[in-house]
Write a protein that holds these residues in place. Structure first.
Motif, short mmCIF file in Angstrom:
data_model
loop_
_atom_site.label_atom_id
_atom_site.label_comp_id
_atom_site.label_asym_id
_atom_site.label_seq_id
_atom_site.Cartn_x
_atom_site.Cartn_y
_atom_site.Cartn_z
N ALA A 1 -50.12 23.07 -56.39
CA ALA A 1 -51.51 22.91 -56.85
C ALA A 1 -52.31 24.16 -56.55
O ALA A 1 -53.08 24.66 -57.38
N TRP A 2 -52.10 24.70 -55.36
CA TRP A 2 -52.82 25.94 -54.99
C TRP A 2 -52.42 27.07 -55.95
O TRP A 2 -53.27 27.79 -56.48
N GLN A 3 -51.09 27.20 -56.21
CA GLN A 3 -50.62 28.31 -57.02
C GLN A 3 -51.11 28.20 -58.47
O GLN A 3 -51.58 29.17 -59.06
N TYR A 4 -51.03 26.98 -59.04
CA TYR A 4 -51.53 26.80 -60.42
C TYR A 4 -53.02 27.10 -60.47
O TYR A 4 -53.51 27.69 -61.44
N SER A 5 -53.76 26.67 -59.46
CA SER A 5 -55.21 26.91 -59.49
C SER A 5 -55.49 28.41 -59.46
O SER A 5 -56.38 28.90 -60.16
N GLN A 6 -54.70 29.15 -58.66
CA GLN A 6 -54.90 30.60 -58.57
C GLN A 6 -54.62 31.29 -59.91
O GLN A 6 -55.37 32.15 -60.37
N TYR A 7 -53.51 30.92 -60.50
CA TYR A 7 -53.05 31.53 -61.76
C TYR A 7 -54.07 31.24 -62.87
O TYR A 7 -54.56 32.15 -63.56
N ILE A 8 -54.40 29.95 -63.04
CA ILE A 8 -55.26 29.58 -64.18
C ILE A 8 -56.68 30.09 -63.96
O ILE A 8 -57.37 30.50 -64.90
N ASP A 9 -57.12 30.11 -62.71
CA ASP A 9 -58.45 30.65 -62.44
C ASP A 9 -58.49 32.15 -62.76
O ASP A 9 -59.51 32.66 -63.23
N ALA A 10 -57.38 32.85 -62.52
CA ALA A 10 -57.34 34.28 -62.85
C ALA A 10 -57.40 34.47 -64.37
O ALA A 10 -58.09 35.37 -64.87
N VAL A 11 -56.69 33.62 -65.11
CA VAL A 11 -56.75 33.69 -66.58
C VAL A 11 -58.19 33.42 -67.04
O VAL A 11 -58.76 34.17 -67.85
N ALA A 12 -58.80 32.38 -66.47
CA ALA A 12 -60.19 32.05 -66.83
C ALA A 12 -61.12 33.22 -66.50
O ALA A 12 -62.01 33.57 -67.29
N GLY A 13 -60.90 33.84 -65.35
CA GLY A 13 -61.75 34.97 -64.93
C GLY A 13 -61.65 36.13 -65.91
O GLY A 13 -62.67 36.76 -66.24
N ALA A 14 -60.44 36.41 -66.39
CA ALA A 14 -60.26 37.51 -67.36
C ALA A 14 -61.03 37.18 -68.64
O ALA A 14 -61.67 38.05 -69.25
N GLY A 15 -61.01 35.92 -69.04
CA GLY A 15 -61.75 35.50 -70.23
C GLY A 15 -63.24 35.57 -70.01
O GLY A 15 -64.00 36.02 -70.88
N LYS A 16 -63.68 35.12 -68.85
CA LYS A 16 -65.13 35.12 -68.58
C LYS A 16 -65.70 36.52 -68.52
O LYS A 16 -66.88 36.73 -68.83
N ALA A 17 -64.86 37.49 -68.12
CA ALA A 17 -65.35 38.87 -68.08
C ALA A 17 -65.72 39.33 -69.50
O ALA A 17 -66.56 40.21 -69.68
N GLU A 18 -65.12 38.71 -70.50
CA GLU A 18 -65.44 39.05 -71.90
C GLU A 18 -66.55 38.17 -72.47
O GLU A 18 -67.42 38.64 -73.20
N TYR A 19 -66.50 36.89 -72.16
CA TYR A 19 -67.50 35.96 -72.72
C TYR A 19 -67.57 34.77 -71.78
O TYR A 19 -66.64 33.95 -71.73
N ALA A 20 -68.69 34.66 -71.08
CA ALA A 20 -68.77 33.70 -69.96
C ALA A 20 -69.35 32.36 -70.39
O ALA A 20 -70.46 31.99 -70.01
N ILE A 21 -68.60 31.62 -71.21
CA ILE A 21 -69.01 30.24 -71.49
C ILE A 21 -68.26 29.31 -70.53
O ILE A 21 -67.29 29.73 -69.90
N PRO A 22 -68.69 28.06 -70.37
CA PRO A 22 -68.02 27.18 -69.41
C PRO A 22 -66.53 27.01 -69.71
O PRO A 22 -66.13 26.96 -70.88
N MET A 23 -65.75 26.90 -68.65
CA MET A 23 -64.30 26.76 -68.79
C MET A 23 -63.81 25.66 -67.86
O MET A 23 -64.33 25.50 -66.76
N TYR A 24 -62.82 24.93 -68.33
CA TYR A 24 -62.32 23.82 -67.53
C TYR A 24 -60.81 23.69 -67.66
O TYR A 24 -60.21 24.28 -68.57
N VAL A 25 -60.22 22.91 -66.75
CA VAL A 25 -58.82 22.49 -66.92
C VAL A 25 -58.80 20.98 -67.14
O VAL A 25 -59.66 20.26 -66.63
N ASN A 26 -57.81 20.53 -67.91
CA ASN A 26 -57.61 19.08 -68.07
C ASN A 26 -56.40 18.65 -67.26
O ASN A 26 -55.54 19.48 -66.93
N THR A 27 -56.34 17.37 -66.94
CA THR A 27 -55.33 16.89 -66.00
C THR A 27 -54.52 15.74 -66.57
O THR A 27 -55.10 14.76 -67.07
#
Ligand code: DGJ
Length: 551
Positions: free
Chosen positions: A271-297
């Motif tokens: 869970a920690w590792q997936y959160s780190q990875y996906i948050d990094a992907v989200a961060g790269a996207g937000k650096a370009e366009y910062a609209i809200p981002m979420y994960v589904n479960t």
């Protein structure tokens, strides 16, 4: 379903102040989340917006022709937002060469029909498997390593421990977000992004055994996670605390030392590792366009050990604390709720200031009742799955509730959550109760029937309805707006300020641009002579009730 306690409200408000959603509107006016107290609102073009959503089937937006008749149909059926995949293999078929034609087509199709969009980024993972990444990723396991089971067999799942996997996904996602900003940054058709889809390891192994994962398993648990857990210890999810308690809440050491040598510990590690990875992907996207981002479960479907009933490491409630500790760019950890216990699942994600959103769920009359409940619990949106292939009757039943929520949007989004309550009938329920203002509202599901063709009152009509839900807003002292179906509601004194209470007036009506427009006055048969509110079972309606206190 009693209204939350004052202490909990206070804690939530304090936590909300320290979470990641932006407090000041972005300079570019892009859609964003805004918090005040326990409320989170999605702001679109300066106004609070509720997502009356529907998720398209996963392959629908891969064809222009398929989608052409769907856009107007969805708009007519009262969806205001569609959730639609955009996949890594489609946007980056060759490394570094991007094709956004399907993205543009979806935005244009939605825009022409006054619909909004939420894109689902199917990058590294979809339903715990890696099936939507480009061939140049899929076919090169040396460069893009996979999860390995304990025997060293490669699974069809990209390893979350590998930086090449993460960085390639993040580059593609950033390119997508840059393109969306360029194509839509002033129009705001696209409201939010889902990053990956139902991540976690699907299969028999609770953790990755690739060489990188093995090395990480033997490393100390990161300080950031331990600090978060220590700080929030009193509020952590009970199922998580159970695991941690087994080592005496150890706060230093390897994963096995801190959380034990079990599948549950392995799940926490993933869970920690997936959160780190996906948050990094989200961060790269937000650096370009910062609209809200979420994960589904993909939430736990049955009790048992991880790996079978849900993907291990996905953001199920028992590791939600680990996810919340791990993310800083993602705004929401959202549950996909197909289980009958929508109330219980939603409550478990109403945690540590995590905003509520239901990205996938059931449609039809059951979905409609659930939607009434969910919007009363402060969700920013609700979205059944596969609405483009649902029977028309399913979308129509849900649409009847969406029309009501649409009318209530200004009121719902400007009223404090403590003044709003909701109930929904789940299996075995005959009644419910909520506390609001100085009153206890006693809600009955049984005995309420669908009105017969002859037009009797709701309590002596035809077949009994299996559905019942109510959303109640305390708009002023002794005044309530109630949107409901399949319930009767009595008001009882619930404070020493009230000896007896009676109904003064009941109006049925609608909201037009946020203003109450009364229809029929219901002070006779339709309230059993002002004894209780009656909402028939086959159509959600809105009533305004005024009470008076007396000796
Ligand atoms: C959940 C997934 O997130 C969706 O993409 C879809 O596969 C559904 N399950 C199917 O029921």
């Amino acid at each position: 379903m009693f209204k939350r306690g004052i202490l909990l409200d206070f804690l939530l408000a304090a936590l909300a102040a320290s979470t990641t959603a932006s407090a000041t509107p972005p300079a570019d006016g892009a859609p964003h989340l805004e918090r005040s107290g326990a409320n989170t609102r999605l702001i679109v073009d300066g106004k609070p917006y509720l997502i009356l959503g529907g998720e398209l089937r996963n392959s629908s937006t891969s064809s222009f022709d398929y989608m052409r008749p769907i856009w107007p149909q969805m708009a007519a059926e009262k969806f205001n937002t569609l959730l639609a995949p955009t996949t890594w293999e489609q946007v980056e078929p060759q490394e570094g060469k991007f094709d956004f034609s399907l993205v543009d087509a979806a935005i244009t199709g939605a825009r022409e029909n006054n619909l909004h969009l939420i894109f689902l980024w199917f990058g590294s993972w979809k339903n715990g498997i890696s099936s939507y990444e480009p061939v140049w990723v899929k076919s090169n396991m040396k460069r893009f390593p996979r999860v390995q089971d304990a025997e060293g067999t490669n699974l069809e799942i990209l390893s979350a421990f590998d930086n090449a996997n993460r960085d390639s996904d993040a580059r593609a996602y950033a390119a997508l977000m840059k393109h969306i900003r360029e194509f839509d940054g002033t129009k705001h058709t696209v409201l939010m992004m889902q990053v990956e889809n139902e991540s976690g390891i699907l299969g028999d192994t609770a953790r990755d055994h690739s060489p990188e994962a093995e090395a990480a398993w033997k490393k100390p648990v990161p300080e950031a996670l331990l600090t978060f857990l220590a700080k929030n210890k009193a509020l952590l999810q009970p199922e998580f605390l159970d695991v941690w308690a087994r080592t005496g809440y150890k706060n230093k050491g390897t994963w096995a030392e801190v959380f034990g040598n079990s599948q549950r510990a392995e799940e926490i590690f993933e869970a920690w590792q997936y959160s780190q990875y996906i948050d990094a992907v989200a961060g790269a996207g937000k650096a370009e366009y910062a609209i809200p981002m979420y994960v589904n479960t993909w939430i736990t479907q049955y009790t048992g050990e991880p790996g079978g009933e849900h993907p291990s490491g996905g953001s199920v409630s028992r590791v939600l604390d680990v996810w919340l500790a791990g993310i800083s760019h993602l705004d929401i950890v959202a549950p996909d709720i197909y289980l009958p216990d929508l109330r219980g699942v939603l409550a478990s994600y109403d945690h540590l200031g995590n905003p509520l959103f239901i990205p996938e769920t059931r449609n039809g009359a059951a979905g409609g009742a659930n939607a009434l409940y969910a919007f009363g619990q402060g969700v920013i949106g609700f979205s059944p799955f596969a609405v483009d292939q649902a029977a028309e009757s399913e979308n129509v039943a849900l649409g009847a509730v969406y029309r009501v929520i649409d009318q209530l949007t200004p009121l719902l989004t400007t009223t404090d959550r403590t003044k709003i309550a909701s109930v929904v009938r789940q299996e075995g329920d005959a009644k419910a109760a909520v506390e609001l203002d100085d009153y206890l509202l006693r809600i009955q599901y049984e005995g309420v029937t669908v009105r017969g063709a002859g037009g009797g009152t709701a309590t002596n009509g035809a077949a009994t309805t299996p559905f019942g839900a109510a959303l109640i807003i305390n708009t002023a002292p002794d005044e309530f707006i109630v949107a409901a179906e399949g319930v009767t509601i009595n008001f009882l004194p619930n404070s020493n300020r009230v000896r007896q209470v009676s109904i003064m007036s009941v109006e049925e009506g609608i909201f037009s641009n946020g203003v109450w427009v009364p229809g029929r006055r219901l002070n006779g048969d339709e309230t059993n002579s002002n004894d209780h509110l009656i909402f028939r079972g086959d159509m959600p309606t809105i009533q305004k009730v005024k009470l008076y206190r007396h000796d």
